[in-house]
Design an enzyme around this catalytic site. Sequence first.
Site, PDB file in Angstrom:
ATOM      1  N   GLY A   1      -4.740  -9.024  -1.045  1.00 40.36           N
ATOM      2  CA  GLY A   1      -5.753 -10.658  -0.393  1.00 40.36           C
ATOM      3  C   GLY A   1      -5.327 -11.660  -0.819  1.00 40.36           C
TER       4      GLY A   1
ATOM      5  N   CYS B   1      -1.973  -4.875  -4.760  1.00 39.78           N
ATOM      6  CA  CYS B   1      -1.821  -6.282  -5.323  1.00 39.78           C
ATOM      7  C   CYS B   1      -3.159  -6.934  -5.744  1.00 39.78           C
ATOM      8  CB  CYS B   1      -0.781  -6.831  -3.820  1.00 39.78           C
ATOM      9  SG  CYS B   1      -0.122  -8.579  -4.245  1.00 39.78           S
ATOM     10  N   TYR B   2      -3.407  -7.587  -5.290  1.00 44.58           N
ATOM     11  CA  TYR B   2      -5.260  -8.352  -5.391  1.00 44.58           C
ATOM     12  C   TYR B   2      -5.716  -6.845  -5.578  1.00 44.58           C
ATOM     13  CZ  TYR B   2      -9.725 -10.763  -4.997  1.00 44.58           C
ATOM     14  OH  TYR B   2     -10.469 -11.232  -5.614  1.00 44.58           O
TER      15      TYR B   2
ATOM     16  N   HIS C   1       3.332  -3.841  -2.657  1.00 46.32           N
ATOM     17  CA  HIS C   1       3.059  -3.807  -1.294  1.00 46.32           C
ATOM     18  C   HIS C   1       4.179  -2.022  -0.565  1.00 46.32           C
ATOM     19  CE1 HIS C   1       0.167  -6.446  -0.084  1.00 46.32           C
ATOM     20  NE2 HIS C   1       1.450  -7.350  -0.318  1.00 46.32           N
TER      21      HIS C   1
ATOM     22  N   GLU D   1       2.811   0.349   2.188  1.00 49.54           N
ATOM     23  CA  GLU D   1       2.876   0.215   3.139  1.00 49.54           C
ATOM     24  C   GLU D   1       3.546  -0.490   3.853  1.00 49.54           C
ATOM     25  OE1 GLU D   1       0.518  -1.611   0.975  1.00 49.54           O
ATOM     26  OE2 GLU D   1      -0.066  -3.581   2.249  1.00 49.54           O
TER      27      GLU D   1
ATOM     28  N   ASP E   1      -5.016   1.624  26.892  1.00 50.97           N
ATOM     29  CA  ASP E   1      -5.909   1.810  26.363  1.00 50.97           C
ATOM     30  C   ASP E   1      -7.431   2.892  27.537  1.00 50.97           C
ATOM     31  OD1 ASP E   1      -5.007   0.961  24.103  1.00 50.97           O
ATOM     32  OD2 ASP E   1      -5.689  -0.490  24.471  1.00 50.97           O
TER      33      ASP E   1
ATOM     34  N   LYS F   1      -3.376   2.303  18.245  1.00 49.51           N
ATOM     35  CA  LYS F   1      -2.394   2.481  19.652  1.00 49.51           C
ATOM     36  C   LYS F   1      -1.435   3.606  20.010  1.00 49.51           C
ATOM     37  CE  LYS F   1      -1.658  -0.880  23.041  1.00 49.51           C
ATOM     38  NZ  LYS F   1      -2.961  -0.661  23.453  1.00 49.51           N
TER      39      LYS F   1
END
Length: 519
Positions: free
Chosen positions: A53, A84-85, A171, A173, A230, A375
Amino acid sequence: MDIIIVLDFGGQYTHLITRRIRDLGVYSEILPFDVELGKLKKANPKAIILSGGPSSVYEQDSPSLIEGFFQFTSENKIPVLGICYGHHLIMHQIGGKVESKKAKEYGKSSLMIIEPNLLFDSLEKEQIVWMSHGDQITEIAKGFKTYAKTETCPIAAYGNQEKLLYGVQFHPEVSNTPNGNKILENFIYKIADCKKEWKLEEWIDSSIEEIRKKIGSDNKVILGLSGGVDSSVTAVLLHKAIGERLHSIFVNNGVLRKNEEIEVQETFKEKLKFKNFHYIDAEDLFLEKLKDVEDPEEKRRIIGHTFIDVFENKTIELEKTNPDIKFLAQGTIYPDRVETSATSKASVKIKSHHNLTLPDDMMLEIIEPLKDLYKDEVRRIGVKLGVPKEIISRHPFPGPGLAVRIIGPINKEKLTILRNADEILIEEIRNAGIYEQIWQAFCVFLPLRTVGIMGDYRTYEYICSIRIVESTDAMTANFSKLDWELLERIGTRIANEVKGINRVVYDISNKPPSTIEYE
Ligand code: XMP
């Protein structure tokens, strides 16, 4: 099924964390950082991840963990990983110290693992990781061990195996941390002991069963089909579940791409054998309403409202002969529904035309079978369900269509010019074999006339701008560095073959500061 909750502290990668966890085989959802404790308990998480964040934990009013958080996780032995945050926050709230540092770290860093531990299990001692921080931990709390450091960050990862609390400054991710997935995998399987249960094949079967149960054996469903990924996947899933009891409505709003209304009808009526597919040609109505409208947001508003009117009228008409239409299906997907602080600005705008509000007295119940999927999951499910490849791999196309790709007021003449130019561009991009590597490729009509020469004649015609971008989520995008010869071929063909265009320009803007679309 095991679930991992990601608490959102406003980081730009929150959705990415959830997606990675699901790709690794465990279901994951996002909740806001200030969620009520009762709701968090009800979610029954097998583990919790605290996102990054933009705030600093030592600032007043910065987001913190809800009261009773640590009591809940320790009593239930729920492992927590701060990123991180989140990494700062655990330390800040449990007796460590976080400070702002002069030497900020952005980009790739070399991480040294200094203490054997489960989080970095089976990784080499030195790792490349992606850092993005100004604050760092300067004092570790009692009972915690420092797991890793970088040259400027002495506590870049830590853990407390008894308390099941872990933190990483970097990070894991993002793809710029090459072994990030391995670290997340260690956390979810070796530390949190999750079972690998999130499989899309099983999702399809259980979703069909759920749809049938919800709709019952006689009721019917109505769906607005746009031909996009979608709504198409929603349609095919519902068709599989309830067959002809699905009524799909496809509206030609006059701002579709060339032949789109023909292709969508062919796909659904002929290839996929949809019986109750209703095509409505509302081109004239839309174009009349859009006449002389200049402002992009006004165009969006008109298109959205007119669509709702047309859709409503058709539904009312269908209800006369089908009083058992009881549900309205929508192709909402997870990121449309769960706005993180990082996506909310963009998605509010994008969704403004999607929100179908039918009158209350219609009493249709909403059904959103894809509401928990990302998605790429929707695409994978679409492939398994047999949705044609043209639909699955098609570039995103805005709801307000070509109306926001013609600057200023639109009319039939400009639409024809733009459709013809766009058709050439897409044909060339497909022939070059790069359509699927690109996020979006399209033409924009610029209502500016410039001088040109054709044979012995001087021409005075419009400009076509070509926009081709690469992106992973449309939040940021880079213009595509296309081969010059391909660009030349596209430009030459458009200027020669499209009546009304005598100049073609290539857009070299990135997002930010520009947007992908022009309006
Ligand atoms: P921008 O132009 O904001 O676009 O960089 C980001 C992504 O969103 C799509 N887009 C829209 N989609 N209705 C939509 O359904 C809209 O009004 C709209 N505006 C932009 C755009 O094509 C890109 O993929």
